[in-house]
Design a protein around this motif. Sequence first.
Motif, PDB file in Angstrom:
ATOM      1  N   PRO A 280       0.797  -1.224   0.000  1.00  0.00           N
ATOM      2  CA  PRO A 280       0.000   0.000   0.000  1.00  0.00           C
ATOM      3  C   PRO A 280       0.832   1.277   0.000  1.00  0.00           C
ATOM      4  O   PRO A 280       1.937   1.315   0.549  1.00  0.00           O
ATOM      5  CB  PRO A 280      -0.797  -0.122   1.300  1.00  0.00           C
ATOM      6  N   ASP A 281       0.263   2.315  -0.598  1.00  0.00           N
ATOM      7  CA  ASP A 281       0.798   3.667  -0.447  1.00  0.00           C
ATOM      8  C   ASP A 281       0.126   4.379   0.717  1.00  0.00           C
ATOM      9  O   ASP A 281       0.650   5.375   1.219  1.00  0.00           O
ATOM     10  CB  ASP A 281       0.583   4.473  -1.733  1.00  0.00           C
ATOM     11  N   LEU A 282      -1.042   3.900   1.114  1.00  0.00           N
ATOM     12  CA  LEU A 282      -1.737   4.431   2.274  1.00  0.00           C
ATOM     13  C   LEU A 282      -2.652   3.368   2.851  1.00  0.00           C
ATOM     14  O   LEU A 282      -3.060   2.439   2.143  1.00  0.00           O
ATOM     15  CB  LEU A 282      -2.546   5.684   1.933  1.00  0.00           C
TER      16      LEU A 282
ATOM     17  N   PRO B  96       8.115  -2.919   7.596  1.00  0.00           N
ATOM     18  CA  PRO B  96       8.271  -3.149   6.151  1.00  0.00           C
ATOM     19  C   PRO B  96       7.080  -3.933   5.608  1.00  0.00           C
ATOM     20  O   PRO B  96       6.586  -4.869   6.257  1.00  0.00           O
ATOM     21  CB  PRO B  96       9.563  -3.975   6.055  1.00  0.00           C
ATOM     22  N   PRO B  97       6.603  -3.594   4.428  1.00  0.00           N
ATOM     23  CA  PRO B  97       5.462  -4.317   3.833  1.00  0.00           C
ATOM     24  C   PRO B  97       5.915  -5.631   3.211  1.00  0.00           C
ATOM     25  O   PRO B  97       6.057  -5.754   1.994  1.00  0.00           O
ATOM     26  CB  PRO B  97       4.947  -3.335   2.783  1.00  0.00           C
ATOM     27  N   ASN B  98       6.166  -6.612   4.054  1.00  0.00           N
ATOM     28  CA  ASN B  98       6.664  -7.884   3.547  1.00  0.00           C
ATOM     29  C   ASN B  98       6.054  -9.049   4.318  1.00  0.00           C
ATOM     30  O   ASN B  98       5.324  -8.865   5.297  1.00  0.00           O
ATOM     31  CB  ASN B  98       8.196  -7.923   3.589  1.00  0.00           C
TER      32      ASN B  98
ATOM     33  N   ALA C 157       4.004   7.181  10.922  1.00  0.00           N
ATOM     34  CA  ALA C 157       3.920   5.918  10.189  1.00  0.00           C
ATOM     35  C   ALA C 157       4.655   6.003   8.860  1.00  0.00           C
ATOM     36  O   ALA C 157       4.548   6.996   8.132  1.00  0.00           O
ATOM     37  CB  ALA C 157       2.463   5.545   9.949  1.00  0.00           C
ATOM     38  N   ALA C 158       5.430   4.959   8.556  1.00  0.00           N
ATOM     39  CA  ALA C 158       6.141   4.906   7.280  1.00  0.00           C
ATOM     40  C   ALA C 158       5.160   4.880   6.113  1.00  0.00           C
ATOM     41  O   ALA C 158       5.411   5.467   5.060  1.00  0.00           O
ATOM     42  CB  ALA C 158       7.048   3.677   7.249  1.00  0.00           C
ATOM     43  N   VAL C 159       4.054   4.175   6.284  1.00  0.00           N
ATOM     44  CA  VAL C 159       2.966   4.178   5.312  1.00  0.00           C
ATOM     45  C   VAL C 159       1.850   5.027   5.911  1.00  0.00           C
ATOM     46  O   VAL C 159       1.384   4.732   7.022  1.00  0.00           O
ATOM     47  CB  VAL C 159       2.447   2.757   5.029  1.00  0.00           C
TER      48      VAL C 159
END
Length: 335
Positions: free
Chosen positions: A36-38, A56-58, A118-120
């Motif tokens: 996601p971007d948001l 991290p988005p993983n 938040a990073a995202v």
Amino acid sequence: MGRRGGPVAFVLSGGGSLGAVQVGMLRALYERGIVPDLLVATSAGAINAAFIASRPPNVATADELAEIWRAIRRSDVFPAHPLAGFLGFLGHRNSLVPNSGLRSLLERHVKIRRLEEAAVPLHVIAAEILSGRERRLSSGDAIAAVLASAAIPAVLPPVRWGDEELIDGGISNNTPISHALELGAEEIYILSTGHACQLNVPPRGALGMALHALTLLIQQRLLRDIEFFKGRARLVVLPPPCPLDVSPADFSRATHLIERALTESRRFLTGSAPWSHNDRPQGRCLPTEEDWLTSSLQEQVLTPAAEARRCTLSARPSLTGRRSEVRVDLWESER
């Protein structure tokens, strides 16, 4: 599923213990590099979103979240407090249980202290207790924002936010597609928890009954919202497990919910039909074989010739236990 060039949003709905479903969905998305971007989230979805927003988005993040869900017990979120319950019943308190258990859980596992860290980008939806108006919280105390978004009326206490007291965002907008659109998302993945559509008996206890009734109401709002917004962005609705016989107050079956959601989300995203003619579960709402497309991944999302697939399943989702017809719609809508 390739990116289309515009911002990608994950929209995470509420649903009590059924929030574990979203963990399996997240892992399936991360496995395919869909990130996601948001994030826009409500109630239980806000808890999951706050966890992943600073990580991290993983797949490792999804697995870490899964371990937390597997360890949660009902008493961690809704601690038994007879005195508080008694005072709430008499009208001397505004909730049956304190939010101390949920606060402790969030403080242990949410790394950010303010939403804007938040990073995202993370946007949490709550509702004003007096007017019922939706509030999108994008900055401020992250723990307080999530507590507000998850404050089930009469069960958990409202949360003070400035001059207002806020409660569960699911009351006003449980799957906030509209906010994702306002924030500029052009591709929206909807992570709905679904509802317990195949309970054999009504949920036990006031908490179980309240959560079940709420999920029934918000499911209908989701279907209307998808129909209303489907032409404004590309909507991908990940199918929640169905039929489902887990109460949203039952935290003991998180592993089952996660694994089932992961399996079904993988099948959905790869476009492979989940069952043959001979082993379809009773009551499952399924597409016909021609609904499953087998070309490139963006064409493999479950999509009929028209914009929407509609089918009817016979289930037992009602509070009375009588069988009823439930409308289930999944879209992948292209602008």
